[in-house]
Motif scaffolding. Sequence first.
Motif, PDB file in Angstrom:
ATOM      1  N   ALA A 121       0.839  -1.205   0.000  1.00 42.92           N
ATOM      2  CA  ALA A 121       0.000   0.000   0.000  1.00 42.92           C
ATOM      3  C   ALA A 121       0.869   1.249   0.000  1.00 42.92           C
ATOM      4  O   ALA A 121       0.605   2.201  -0.742  1.00 42.92           O
ATOM      5  N   LEU A 122       1.905   1.245   0.820  1.00 37.24           N
ATOM      6  CA  LEU A 122       2.808   2.406   0.866  1.00 37.24           C
ATOM      7  C   LEU A 122       3.559   2.566  -0.447  1.00 37.24           C
ATOM      8  O   LEU A 122       3.718   3.686  -0.952  1.00 37.24           O
ATOM      9  N   TYR A 123       4.011   1.470  -1.010  1.00 38.14           N
ATOM     10  CA  TYR A 123       4.741   1.512  -2.283  1.00 38.14           C
ATOM     11  C   TYR A 123       3.850   2.057  -3.401  1.00 38.14           C
ATOM     12  O   TYR A 123       4.286   2.897  -4.186  1.00 38.14           O
ATOM     13  N   ARG A 124       2.611   1.587  -3.463  1.00 34.48           N
ATOM     14  CA  ARG A 124       1.716   2.023  -4.542  1.00 34.48           C
ATOM     15  C   ARG A 124       1.438   3.522  -4.482  1.00 34.48           C
ATOM     16  O   ARG A 124       1.359   4.186  -5.506  1.00 34.48           O
ATOM     17  N   VAL A 125       1.300   4.073  -3.294  1.00 35.98           N
ATOM     18  CA  VAL A 125       0.981   5.490  -3.196  1.00 35.98           C
ATOM     19  C   VAL A 125       2.244   6.358  -3.285  1.00 35.98           C
ATOM     20  O   VAL A 125       2.216   7.434  -3.874  1.00 35.98           O
ATOM     21  N   TYR A 131      -3.640   5.764  -6.107  1.00 33.18           N
ATOM     22  CA  TYR A 131      -4.475   5.816  -4.911  1.00 33.18           C
ATOM     23  C   TYR A 131      -5.488   4.682  -4.834  1.00 33.18           C
ATOM     24  O   TYR A 131      -5.845   4.253  -3.748  1.00 33.18           O
ATOM     25  N   HIS A 134      -3.554   1.736  -3.598  1.00 30.59           N
ATOM     26  CA  HIS A 134      -3.247   2.019  -2.199  1.00 30.59           C
ATOM     27  C   HIS A 134      -4.455   1.697  -1.313  1.00 30.59           C
ATOM     28  O   HIS A 134      -4.327   1.051  -0.281  1.00 30.59           O
ATOM     29  N   LYS A 135      -5.622   2.143  -1.762  1.00 29.07           N
ATOM     30  CA  LYS A 135      -6.844   1.912  -0.994  1.00 29.07           C
ATOM     31  C   LYS A 135      -7.120   0.411  -0.859  1.00 29.07           C
ATOM     32  O   LYS A 135      -7.467  -0.071   0.224  1.00 29.07           O
ATOM     33  N   TRP A 137      -4.912  -2.162  -1.098  1.00 32.28           N
ATOM     34  CA  TRP A 137      -3.916  -2.817  -0.255  1.00 32.28           C
ATOM     35  C   TRP A 137      -4.103  -2.456   1.221  1.00 32.28           C
ATOM     36  O   TRP A 137      -3.906  -3.288   2.101  1.00 32.28           O
ATOM     37  N   MET A 138      -4.491  -1.219   1.498  1.00 33.17           N
ATOM     38  CA  MET A 138      -4.735  -0.839   2.889  1.00 33.17           C
ATOM     39  C   MET A 138      -5.986  -1.522   3.431  1.00 33.17           C
ATOM     40  O   MET A 138      -6.045  -1.854   4.612  1.00 33.17           O
TER      41      MET A 138
END
Length: 159
Positions: A121-125, A131, A134-135, A137-138
């Motif tokens: 999630a951190l890598y994608r954003v 985003y 990120h959403k 994966w989070m």
Amino acid sequence: FLPWSWSEQSFIPVLSPVYRQAESWLWGGLQSAVLLHIGAGIVCFLCILVQFDRSIRQAHPRIHRACGRLYVAAGCACVLSLRSLKRTSGAGSDPEHRADFAVSLFIDLSSALWFGATVMALYRVMAHKDYEAHKKWMAVSMWLPVSYTHLTLPTKRIV
């Protein structure tokens, strides 16, 4: 309403890896790890509530980012505290207080999955400004601790 296997006086665990763990934690000197895990877990759950609030996310992106950083830090504290707690996992139901291999394996697997989902999630954003990914994966990262806690709530009691 309590399931037929429960009453106010008796308790039959079904899924709880913390059944009768208090004595293992006391004998093993793990009280601080338990307190860290519980405290960090509470912070994680509070952050999850804030992160899923769309109005806060859209109107106050700085709060969203700060709460996200706090979630990651508290989640890391939870996972690190599990390293020491895992050696007694499931020991409360064993007469000789030996750890349960299956519970230890589950702790390792779920910790790795949480860490992997959070890093993705951190890598994608951060690297791609993606985003939507990120959403997603989070959501996986937040689902792991929530689902485990939700599934075992009926079998937990304060020890």
